[in-house]
Design a protein around this motif. Structure first.
Motif, PDB file in Angstrom:
ATOM      1  N   TYR A 154     -35.287  -5.410  -4.279  1.00  0.00           N
ATOM      2  CA  TYR A 154     -35.948  -6.678  -3.962  1.00  0.00           C
ATOM      3  C   TYR A 154     -36.349  -7.401  -5.253  1.00  0.00           C
ATOM      4  O   TYR A 154     -36.104  -8.598  -5.416  1.00  0.00           O
ATOM      5  CB  TYR A 154     -37.169  -6.420  -3.081  1.00  0.00           C
ATOM      6  CG  TYR A 154     -37.806  -7.668  -2.533  1.00  0.00           C
ATOM      7  CD1 TYR A 154     -37.364  -8.216  -1.333  1.00  0.00           C
ATOM      8  CD2 TYR A 154     -38.846  -8.305  -3.204  1.00  0.00           C
ATOM      9  CE1 TYR A 154     -37.942  -9.368  -0.825  1.00  0.00           C
ATOM     10  CE2 TYR A 154     -39.432  -9.452  -2.697  1.00  0.00           C
ATOM     11  CZ  TYR A 154     -38.970  -9.979  -1.515  1.00  0.00           C
ATOM     12  OH  TYR A 154     -39.544 -11.119  -1.022  1.00  0.00           O
ATOM     13  N   SER A 206     -33.028   1.974  10.680  1.00  0.00           N
ATOM     14  CA  SER A 206     -32.468   1.585   9.385  1.00  0.00           C
ATOM     15  C   SER A 206     -31.895   0.182   9.510  1.00  0.00           C
ATOM     16  O   SER A 206     -31.557  -0.274  10.604  1.00  0.00           O
ATOM     17  CB  SER A 206     -31.393   2.570   8.926  1.00  0.00           C
ATOM     18  OG  SER A 206     -30.307   2.562   9.826  1.00  0.00           O
ATOM     19  N   LYS A 262     -36.536   2.520  -3.705  1.00  0.00           N
ATOM     20  CA  LYS A 262     -35.223   1.926  -3.991  1.00  0.00           C
ATOM     21  C   LYS A 262     -35.164   0.478  -3.494  1.00  0.00           C
ATOM     22  O   LYS A 262     -34.675  -0.417  -4.185  1.00  0.00           O
ATOM     23  CB  LYS A 262     -34.131   2.764  -3.324  1.00  0.00           C
ATOM     24  CG  LYS A 262     -32.737   2.235  -3.475  1.00  0.00           C
ATOM     25  CD  LYS A 262     -31.754   3.132  -2.727  1.00  0.00           C
ATOM     26  CE  LYS A 262     -30.395   2.500  -2.646  1.00  0.00           C
ATOM     27  NZ  LYS A 262     -29.460   3.297  -1.827  1.00  0.00           N
ATOM     28  N   ASN A 263     -35.667   0.258  -2.294  1.00  0.00           N
ATOM     29  CA  ASN A 263     -35.655  -1.085  -1.723  1.00  0.00           C
ATOM     30  C   ASN A 263     -36.524  -2.041  -2.546  1.00  0.00           C
ATOM     31  O   ASN A 263     -36.158  -3.203  -2.753  1.00  0.00           O
ATOM     32  CB  ASN A 263     -36.133  -1.029  -0.272  1.00  0.00           C
ATOM     33  CG  ASN A 263     -35.796  -2.285   0.485  1.00  0.00           C
ATOM     34  OD1 ASN A 263     -34.629  -2.609   0.676  1.00  0.00           O
ATOM     35  ND2 ASN A 263     -36.831  -3.005   0.921  1.00  0.00           N
ATOM     36  N   ASN A 312     -36.521   5.767  -0.174  1.00  0.00           N
ATOM     37  CA  ASN A 312     -35.847   4.538   0.278  1.00  0.00           C
ATOM     38  C   ASN A 312     -36.712   3.310   0.030  1.00  0.00           C
ATOM     39  O   ASN A 312     -36.205   2.244  -0.329  1.00  0.00           O
ATOM     40  CB  ASN A 312     -35.479   4.634   1.759  1.00  0.00           C
ATOM     41  CG  ASN A 312     -34.316   5.549   2.013  1.00  0.00           C
ATOM     42  OD1 ASN A 312     -33.531   5.851   1.118  1.00  0.00           O
ATOM     43  ND2 ASN A 312     -34.184   6.010   3.244  1.00  0.00           N
ATOM     44  N   ARG A 313     -38.014   3.463   0.220  1.00  0.00           N
ATOM     45  CA  ARG A 313     -38.921   2.338  -0.025  1.00  0.00           C
ATOM     46  C   ARG A 313     -38.943   1.972  -1.505  1.00  0.00           C
ATOM     47  O   ARG A 313     -38.909   0.791  -1.862  1.00  0.00           O
ATOM     48  CB  ARG A 313     -40.329   2.638   0.484  1.00  0.00           C
ATOM     49  CG  ARG A 313     -41.251   1.430   0.341  1.00  0.00           C
ATOM     50  CD  ARG A 313     -42.505   1.563   1.112  1.00  0.00           C
ATOM     51  NE  ARG A 313     -43.335   2.644   0.563  1.00  0.00           N
ATOM     52  CZ  ARG A 313     -44.566   2.890   0.982  1.00  0.00           C
ATOM     53  NH1 ARG A 313     -45.104   2.173   1.936  1.00  0.00           N
ATOM     54  NH2 ARG A 313     -45.251   3.872   0.444  1.00  0.00           N
ATOM     55  N   LEU A 315     -33.596  -7.408   2.693  1.00  0.00           N
ATOM     56  CA  LEU A 315     -34.421  -6.416   1.998  1.00  0.00           C
ATOM     57  C   LEU A 315     -35.849  -6.410   2.540  1.00  0.00           C
ATOM     58  O   LEU A 315     -36.471  -5.354   2.664  1.00  0.00           O
ATOM     59  CB  LEU A 315     -34.413  -6.683   0.490  1.00  0.00           C
ATOM     60  CG  LEU A 315     -33.071  -6.415  -0.194  1.00  0.00           C
ATOM     61  CD1 LEU A 315     -33.068  -7.017  -1.594  1.00  0.00           C
ATOM     62  CD2 LEU A 315     -32.767  -4.926  -0.225  1.00  0.00           C
ATOM     63  N   ARG A 354     -35.722  -4.587   5.782  1.00  0.00           N
ATOM     64  CA  ARG A 354     -35.589  -3.148   5.510  1.00  0.00           C
ATOM     65  C   ARG A 354     -36.944  -2.553   5.109  1.00  0.00           C
ATOM     66  O   ARG A 354     -37.305  -1.467   5.563  1.00  0.00           O
ATOM     67  CB  ARG A 354     -34.562  -2.906   4.417  1.00  0.00           C
ATOM     68  CG  ARG A 354     -34.416  -1.414   4.100  1.00  0.00           C
ATOM     69  CD  ARG A 354     -33.325  -1.143   3.111  1.00  0.00           C
ATOM     70  NE  ARG A 354     -32.048  -1.377   3.743  1.00  0.00           N
ATOM     71  CZ  ARG A 354     -30.974  -1.834   3.104  1.00  0.00           C
ATOM     72  NH1 ARG A 354     -31.033  -2.100   1.816  1.00  0.00           N
ATOM     73  NH2 ARG A 354     -29.849  -2.018   3.754  1.00  0.00           N
ATOM     74  N   ASP A 355     -37.701  -3.271   4.274  1.00  0.00           N
ATOM     75  CA  ASP A 355     -39.019  -2.784   3.867  1.00  0.00           C
ATOM     76  C   ASP A 355     -39.929  -2.639   5.078  1.00  0.00           C
ATOM     77  O   ASP A 355     -40.628  -1.634   5.224  1.00  0.00           O
ATOM     78  CB  ASP A 355     -39.631  -3.741   2.839  1.00  0.00           C
ATOM     79  CG  ASP A 355     -40.939  -3.206   2.281  1.00  0.00           C
ATOM     80  OD1 ASP A 355     -40.906  -2.183   1.581  1.00  0.00           O
ATOM     81  OD2 ASP A 355     -41.997  -3.820   2.571  1.00  0.00           O
TER      82      ASP A 355
END
Length: 135
Positions: free
Chosen positions: A112, A42, A107-108, A104-105, A19, A22-23
């Motif tokens: 997290y 991604s 959601k991530n 997406n940020r 995570l 991903r961030d």
């Protein structure tokens, strides 16, 4: 019981690593939203982590006691960074959609924080076992 608790913590740690990456990748996409020819990145790790959790031991059969162990290692679960070269939303061939990246940020970040809370709960369980055992 402790092995199961530490195993959960290790899995949560691996999820947090994915995570976090991903961030970092989403932020990289956002910072390059106006860069011509930039292709969106991604991160994928959930499938590998899920696979590990479902198949903690290998399906190989050990036919001799000197054979190598057949368990899968959590160290083998590594996030994969993919480059999306298939789509271009703009004339400059950049394929970053800032609205999608911001969603997406968010959601991530929620994911997290949820994993952080689960990790804290696991440590609380260990703390309770220690406290109750000392009585």
């Amino acid at each position: 019981m402790f092995n199961r608790l530490y195993s959960n913590i290790d899995i949560f740690n691996k999820a947090l690593d994915g995570l976090w990456l991903r961030d970092k990748t989403i932020n990289h996409n956002i910072s390059n939203a106006n860069t011509p020819n930039y292709k969106k990145l991604s991160v994928n790790f959930e499938d590998k982590l899920k696979n590990f959790m479902e198949n903690k031991s290998s399906k190989l059969i050990k036919t001799h006691n000197k054979h190598l162990p057949t368990t899968n290692s959590l160290d083998e679960v590594k996030p994969i960074i993919n480059i999306d070269k298939n789509h271009s939303y703009r004339f400059d061939k950049n394929n970053v959609n800032i609205d999608i990246e911001m969603a997406n940020r968010a959601k991530n970040n929620i994911m997290y924080n949820a994993v952080i809370n689960q990790t804290v709960d696991e440590f609380d369980k260990i703390k309770n076992v220690i406290n109750e055992g000392s009585k």
